[in-house]
Design a protein around this motif. Structure first.
Motif, PDB file in Angstrom:
ATOM      1  N   GLU A 165       0.783  -1.138   0.045  1.00 59.88           N
ATOM      2  CA  GLU A 165      -0.045  -0.110  -0.085  1.00 59.88           C
ATOM      3  C   GLU A 165       1.162   1.277   0.079  1.00 59.88           C
ATOM      4  OE1 GLU A 165      -3.232   0.139  -0.249  1.00 59.88           O
ATOM      5  OE2 GLU A 165      -3.152  -2.081  -0.095  1.00 59.88           O
ATOM      6  N   TYR A 166       0.398   2.454  -0.327  1.00 63.57           N
ATOM      7  CA  TYR A 166       1.097   3.643  -0.698  1.00 63.57           C
ATOM      8  C   TYR A 166       0.231   4.676  -0.034  1.00 63.57           C
ATOM      9  CZ  TYR A 166       3.017   7.983  -2.586  1.00 63.57           C
ATOM     10  OH  TYR A 166       3.459   9.229  -2.940  1.00 63.57           O
ATOM     11  N   TYR A 167       0.980   5.318   1.047  1.00 64.07           N
ATOM     12  CA  TYR A 167       0.277   6.568   1.774  1.00 64.07           C
ATOM     13  C   TYR A 167       1.142   7.825   1.632  1.00 64.07           C
ATOM     14  CZ  TYR A 167      -2.444   2.893   3.757  1.00 64.07           C
ATOM     15  OH  TYR A 167      -3.194   1.928   3.781  1.00 64.07           O
ATOM     16  N   ARG A 168       0.768   8.925   1.459  1.00 65.51           N
ATOM     17  CA  ARG A 168       1.688  10.305   1.382  1.00 65.51           C
ATOM     18  C   ARG A 168       1.231  11.139   2.465  1.00 65.51           C
ATOM     19  NH1 ARG A 168       0.736  13.289  -4.050  1.00 65.51           N
ATOM     20  NH2 ARG A 168       1.658  11.313  -4.785  1.00 65.51           N
ATOM     21  N   ALA A 169       2.178  11.284   3.327  1.00 68.41           N
ATOM     22  CA  ALA A 169       2.364  12.315   4.447  1.00 68.41           C
ATOM     23  C   ALA A 169       2.510  13.412   4.065  1.00 68.41           C
ATOM     24  CB  ALA A 169       3.230  11.637   5.495  1.00 68.41           C
ATOM     25  N   GLU A 170       1.602  14.403   4.688  1.00 70.64           N
ATOM     26  CA  GLU A 170       1.786  15.818   4.449  1.00 70.64           C
ATOM     27  C   GLU A 170       2.438  16.747   5.679  1.00 70.64           C
ATOM     28  OE1 GLU A 170       0.801  16.895   1.543  1.00 70.64           O
ATOM     29  OE2 GLU A 170      -0.181  15.301   1.121  1.00 70.64           O
ATOM     30  N   SER A 171       2.753  15.831   6.820  1.00 68.65           N
ATOM     31  CA  SER A 171       3.370  16.411   7.912  1.00 68.65           C
ATOM     32  C   SER A 171       4.061  15.271   8.683  1.00 68.65           C
ATOM     33  CB  SER A 171       2.561  17.270   8.807  1.00 68.65           C
ATOM     34  OG  SER A 171       1.883  16.294   9.468  1.00 68.65           O
ATOM     35  N   VAL A 172       5.097  15.710   9.446  1.00 67.42           N
ATOM     36  CA  VAL A 172       5.808  14.732  10.223  1.00 67.42           C
ATOM     37  C   VAL A 172       4.834  13.956  11.218  1.00 67.42           C
ATOM     38  CG1 VAL A 172       7.548  14.557  12.234  1.00 67.42           C
ATOM     39  CG2 VAL A 172       8.024  15.937  10.357  1.00 67.42           C
ATOM     40  N   ARG A 173       4.103  14.696  11.967  1.00 62.05           N
ATOM     41  CA  ARG A 173       2.989  14.300  12.482  1.00 62.05           C
ATOM     42  C   ARG A 173       2.143  13.222  12.082  1.00 62.05           C
ATOM     43  NH1 ARG A 173       0.069  17.551  17.551  1.00 62.05           N
ATOM     44  NH2 ARG A 173       2.225  17.254  18.059  1.00 62.05           N
ATOM     45  N   GLU A 174       1.718  13.536  10.731  1.00 57.21           N
ATOM     46  CA  GLU A 174       0.997  12.477   9.860  1.00 57.21           C
ATOM     47  C   GLU A 174       1.488  11.285   9.528  1.00 57.21           C
ATOM     48  OE1 GLU A 174      -0.772  13.971   6.577  1.00 57.21           O
ATOM     49  OE2 GLU A 174      -1.968  12.098   5.801  1.00 57.21           O
ATOM     50  N   ALA A 175       2.934  11.400   9.385  1.00 54.95           N
ATOM     51  CA  ALA A 175       3.612  10.399   9.128  1.00 54.95           C
ATOM     52  C   ALA A 175       4.044   9.282  10.272  1.00 54.95           C
ATOM     53  CB  ALA A 175       5.196  10.850   8.651  1.00 54.95           C
ATOM     54  N   ALA A 176       4.082   9.986  11.402  1.00 59.08           N
ATOM     55  CA  ALA A 176       4.164   9.274  12.690  1.00 59.08           C
ATOM     56  C   ALA A 176       2.720   8.488  12.947  1.00 59.08           C
ATOM     57  CB  ALA A 176       4.425  10.062  13.881  1.00 59.08           C
ATOM     58  N   LYS A 177       1.787   9.147  12.563  1.00 56.97           N
ATOM     59  CA  LYS A 177       0.284   8.496  12.846  1.00 56.97           C
ATOM     60  C   LYS A 177       0.253   7.237  11.938  1.00 56.97           C
ATOM     61  CE  LYS A 177      -4.364  10.079  12.943  1.00 56.97           C
ATOM     62  NZ  LYS A 177      -5.018  11.174  12.116  1.00 56.97           N
ATOM     63  N   LEU A 178       0.563   7.498  10.936  1.00 61.07           N
ATOM     64  CA  LEU A 178       0.727   6.433   9.558  1.00 61.07           C
ATOM     65  C   LEU A 178       1.333   5.131   9.927  1.00 61.07           C
ATOM     66  CD1 LEU A 178       0.452   8.487   6.310  1.00 61.07           C
ATOM     67  CD2 LEU A 178      -1.381   6.997   6.805  1.00 61.07           C
ATOM     68  N   LEU A 179       2.395   5.682  10.324  1.00 59.88           N
ATOM     69  CA  LEU A 179       3.445   4.365  11.076  1.00 59.88           C
ATOM     70  C   LEU A 179       2.765   3.705  12.141  1.00 59.88           C
ATOM     71  CD1 LEU A 179       7.244   5.893  11.072  1.00 59.88           C
ATOM     72  CD2 LEU A 179       6.443   3.948   9.792  1.00 59.88           C
ATOM     73  N   LYS A 180       2.157   4.202  12.929  1.00 59.00           N
ATOM     74  CA  LYS A 180       1.462   3.669  14.031  1.00 59.00           C
ATOM     75  C   LYS A 180       0.268   2.704  13.614  1.00 59.00           C
ATOM     76  CE  LYS A 180       0.033   4.810  18.707  1.00 59.00           C
ATOM     77  NZ  LYS A 180      -0.327   5.836  19.708  1.00 59.00           N
ATOM     78  N   GLN A 181      -0.183   3.253  12.684  1.00 57.47           N
ATOM     79  CA  GLN A 181      -1.479   2.836  12.203  1.00 57.47           C
ATOM     80  C   GLN A 181      -1.224   1.383  11.358  1.00 57.47           C
ATOM     81  OE1 GLN A 181      -3.393   5.631   9.927  1.00 57.47           O
ATOM     82  NE2 GLN A 181      -4.668   6.630  11.627  1.00 57.47           N
ATOM     83  N   HIS A 182      -0.012   1.373  10.806  1.00 59.34           N
ATOM     84  CA  HIS A 182       0.350   0.320   9.674  1.00 59.34           C
ATOM     85  C   HIS A 182       1.648  -0.382  10.147  1.00 59.34           C
ATOM     86  CE1 HIS A 182      -2.547   1.991   6.952  1.00 59.34           C
ATOM     87  NE2 HIS A 182      -2.353   3.023   7.171  1.00 59.34           N
ATOM     88  N   PRO A 183       1.337  -1.272  10.924  1.00 60.12           N
ATOM     89  CA  PRO A 183       2.698  -2.196  11.512  1.00 60.12           C
ATOM     90  C   PRO A 183       3.077  -2.819  10.021  1.00 60.12           C
ATOM     91  CG  PRO A 183       0.852  -2.879  12.642  1.00 60.12           C
ATOM     92  CD  PRO A 183       0.233  -1.885  11.512  1.00 60.12           C
ATOM     93  N   GLY A 184       4.722  -2.734  10.058  1.00 62.22           N
ATOM     94  CA  GLY A 184       5.137  -3.288   8.803  1.00 62.22           C
ATOM     95  C   GLY A 184       5.585  -2.584   7.541  1.00 62.22           C
ATOM     96  N   ALA A 185       5.053  -1.265   7.808  1.00 60.77           N
ATOM     97  CA  ALA A 185       5.175   0.045   6.965  1.00 60.77           C
ATOM     98  C   ALA A 185       6.495   0.388   6.938  1.00 60.77           C
ATOM     99  CB  ALA A 185       4.141   0.754   6.976  1.00 60.77           C
ATOM    100  N   LYS A 186       7.197   1.025   5.915  1.00 60.69           N
ATOM    101  CA  LYS A 186       8.644   1.475   6.188  1.00 60.69           C
ATOM    102  C   LYS A 186       8.173   2.884   5.412  1.00 60.69           C
ATOM    103  CE  LYS A 186      12.017  -1.799   6.873  1.00 60.69           C
ATOM    104  NZ  LYS A 186      12.452  -1.716   8.089  1.00 60.69           N
ATOM    105  N   LEU A 187       9.076   3.835   5.693  1.00 54.82           N
ATOM    106  CA  LEU A 187       9.184   5.329   5.122  1.00 54.82           C
ATOM    107  C   LEU A 187       9.765   5.257   3.659  1.00 54.82           C
ATOM    108  CD1 LEU A 187      10.175   7.265   8.360  1.00 54.82           C
ATOM    109  CD2 LEU A 187       7.919   7.118   7.328  1.00 54.82           C
ATOM    110  N   LEU A 188       9.309   6.014   3.081  1.00 51.25           N
ATOM    111  CA  LEU A 188       9.955   6.242   1.692  1.00 51.25           C
ATOM    112  C   LEU A 188      10.206   7.887   1.352  1.00 51.25           C
ATOM    113  CD1 LEU A 188       9.969   5.645  -1.519  1.00 51.25           C
ATOM    114  CD2 LEU A 188       7.691   6.019  -1.734  1.00 51.25           C
ATOM    115  N   ALA A 189      11.575   8.105   1.017  1.00 55.64           N
ATOM    116  CA  ALA A 189      11.673   9.645   0.681  1.00 55.64           C
ATOM    117  C   ALA A 189      12.178   9.719  -0.532  1.00 55.64           C
ATOM    118  CB  ALA A 189      12.917  10.132   1.726  1.00 55.64           C
TER     119      ALA A 189
END
Lengths: 155, 282
Positions: free
Chosen positions: B7-31
């Protein structure tokens, strides 16, 4: 889950529904049919798949199509009109800057980005600027000559 | 080569990225994707989701010595006012197309033992600013790189910035590497930062990469440089110490054996210290 992306490729707007795992290079080749961009090593080393993303040369095998949402892309097909050649294409022909031709689209896209950053590159700067593009025919001498020739044409 | 599905999610802020990380175990960050996409394509790793932080404006800016995690190598290489070793290393990562996309934060979080920036940031005693959304912490470089592709980053955390001190007069730094001719990864990388006061070395920091599981600091070389004038002879003598100081089991592969890397460590440490000293003396 699929995503809808909008981007401009060679001046034409496109809107497509893509899987997140679809690579930009596959999007260009398989979805848009722009097969001028080649896939070589597929491991971000050879540069065959080089295209311009918002004006910068990038390796399209290492960019997801979803990452290019909203971007402006230029491929080898966008370098000149169907009836003419870009000065870099002319120069590659004149200097015999290609043998099998597989690396050529990537070489031209990388060289174009190089010449935009540096209008009068030295031979060493051309070699450094193209270090991410490999020619397995090892035709580097003439590729460098072609870029030097193009720099004069484009000056 | 296709990665397996994610799956792919685009975070608009650091806080949103942290929230998405919490919601999706097994997710990794993409820069920039220049570490994770090749791994996914080669199926050396799989993720349930990628969270794209590459468009968060705060992470893409350089303010003084504070470098946003999503700044590209090209940005770091072109920025003024950063330590010379950092600019030098950033301008030699991969090739121009890699530097246009690859990010400093992505590279260090991936912590490839052969990458350039960890070695430099360790020598420069950089600070790593880490966020978990509402909470934040700062980790010094010596504690950030913990193992093979392992860092101090914990589940749910993201690296937001890397902080380096500006180089004062009398301080100089440099990076030298023996690179793999195809990938440009460091088979041996050496970074040095030295300070000279009244003609004498009062501070020295030396780190190497490509040799052990993670960027590695040499105490003996740095110690031997102190109180010298950083002349060619004392640099040469100090650099020799790395050979015995390095652990027994070094990395080695078809490109460069462990023994060859050990021998070359001395050569590249000497080159890095020599260049750093010349800059400090300017």
């Amino acid at each position: 889950m699929t995503h809808t992306i909008s981007l401009t490729v060679n001046g034409k707007a496109h809107c497509s529904v893509v899987e997140p795992r679809l690579l930009l290079v596959h999007y260009l080749r398989d979805v848009l049919g722009l097969t001028g961009t080649n896939i070589g090593c597929d491991t971000s080393q050879c540069g065959s798949c080089t295209v311009h993303l918002d004006g910068e040369a990038v390796k399209a095998c290492t960019v997801l199509a979803v990452q290019a949402d909203g971007a402006t892309i230029k491929t080898i097909e966008g370098m000149a009109s169907p009836t003419s050649l870009h000065p870099l294409q002319e120069a590659f022909r004149e200097e015999h800057g290609l043998q099998c031709g597989y690396c050529t689209p990537g070489m031209i896209m990388a060289a174009d980005a190089l010449l935009r950053h540096n209008h009068k590159p030295s031979e060493a700067q051309i070699r450094q600027g193209l270090e991410g593009n490999m020619c397995r025919c090892t035709g580097y001498q003439n590729i460098v000559k072609a870029v030097q020739n193009a720099a004069l044409k484009m000056a | 080569m296709y990665p397996s599905s994610f799956e792919y999610y685009r975070a608009e802020s650091v806080r949103e990225a942290a929230k998405l990380l919490k919601q999706h175990p097994g997710a990794k960050l993409l820069a920039g994707g220049h570490s994770i996409i090749p791994l996914l394509k080669l199926r050396q790793t799989e993720v349930s989701a990628l969270i794209d932080i590459g468009r968060i404006a705060d992470l893409r800016a350089i303010n003084g010595g504070m470098i946003g995690a999503c700044c590209t190598y090209a940005q770091v290489a072109a920025a003024g006012g950063l330590p010379a070793a950092l600019t030098e290393a950033a301008s030699h990562v991969g090739d121009p197309a890699v530097r246009a996309r690859g990010t400093i934060g992505g590279g260090v979080a991936h912590a490839d033992p052969a990458s350039d920036l960890p070695t430099v940031l360790l020598a420069l005693n950089a600070k790593f600013h880490i966020s978990k959304g509402r909470t934040a912490r700062v980790v010094p470089a010596i504690k950030f790189f913990t193992g093979l592709y392992e860092t101090a980053l914990k589940e749910g955390e993201l690296l937001v910035a890397i902080e380096v001190d500006a180089e004062a007069r009398g301080t100089g730094s440099a990076y030298a590497k023996l690179e793999n001719p195809a990938s440009r990864y460091a088979m041996v990388g050496a970074a040095a930062s030295v300070t000279i006061v009244n003609g004498v070395c009062t501070d020295a920091s030396v780190a190497v990469g490509g040799l052990t599981t993670h960027a590695w600091r040499s105490k003996r070389v740095a110690g031997a440089l102190l109180e010298t004038t950083l002349d060619a002879d004392s640099i040469s003598k100090a650099s020799k110490r790395i050979v015995k100081e390095l652990p027994d089991d070094l990395l080695g592969d078809m490109h460069a054996s462990a023994d060859y890397r050990r021998a070359m460590s001395q050569v590249f440490v000497e080159r890095a210290v020599t260049a750093a000293a010349a800059r400090a003396k300017k």
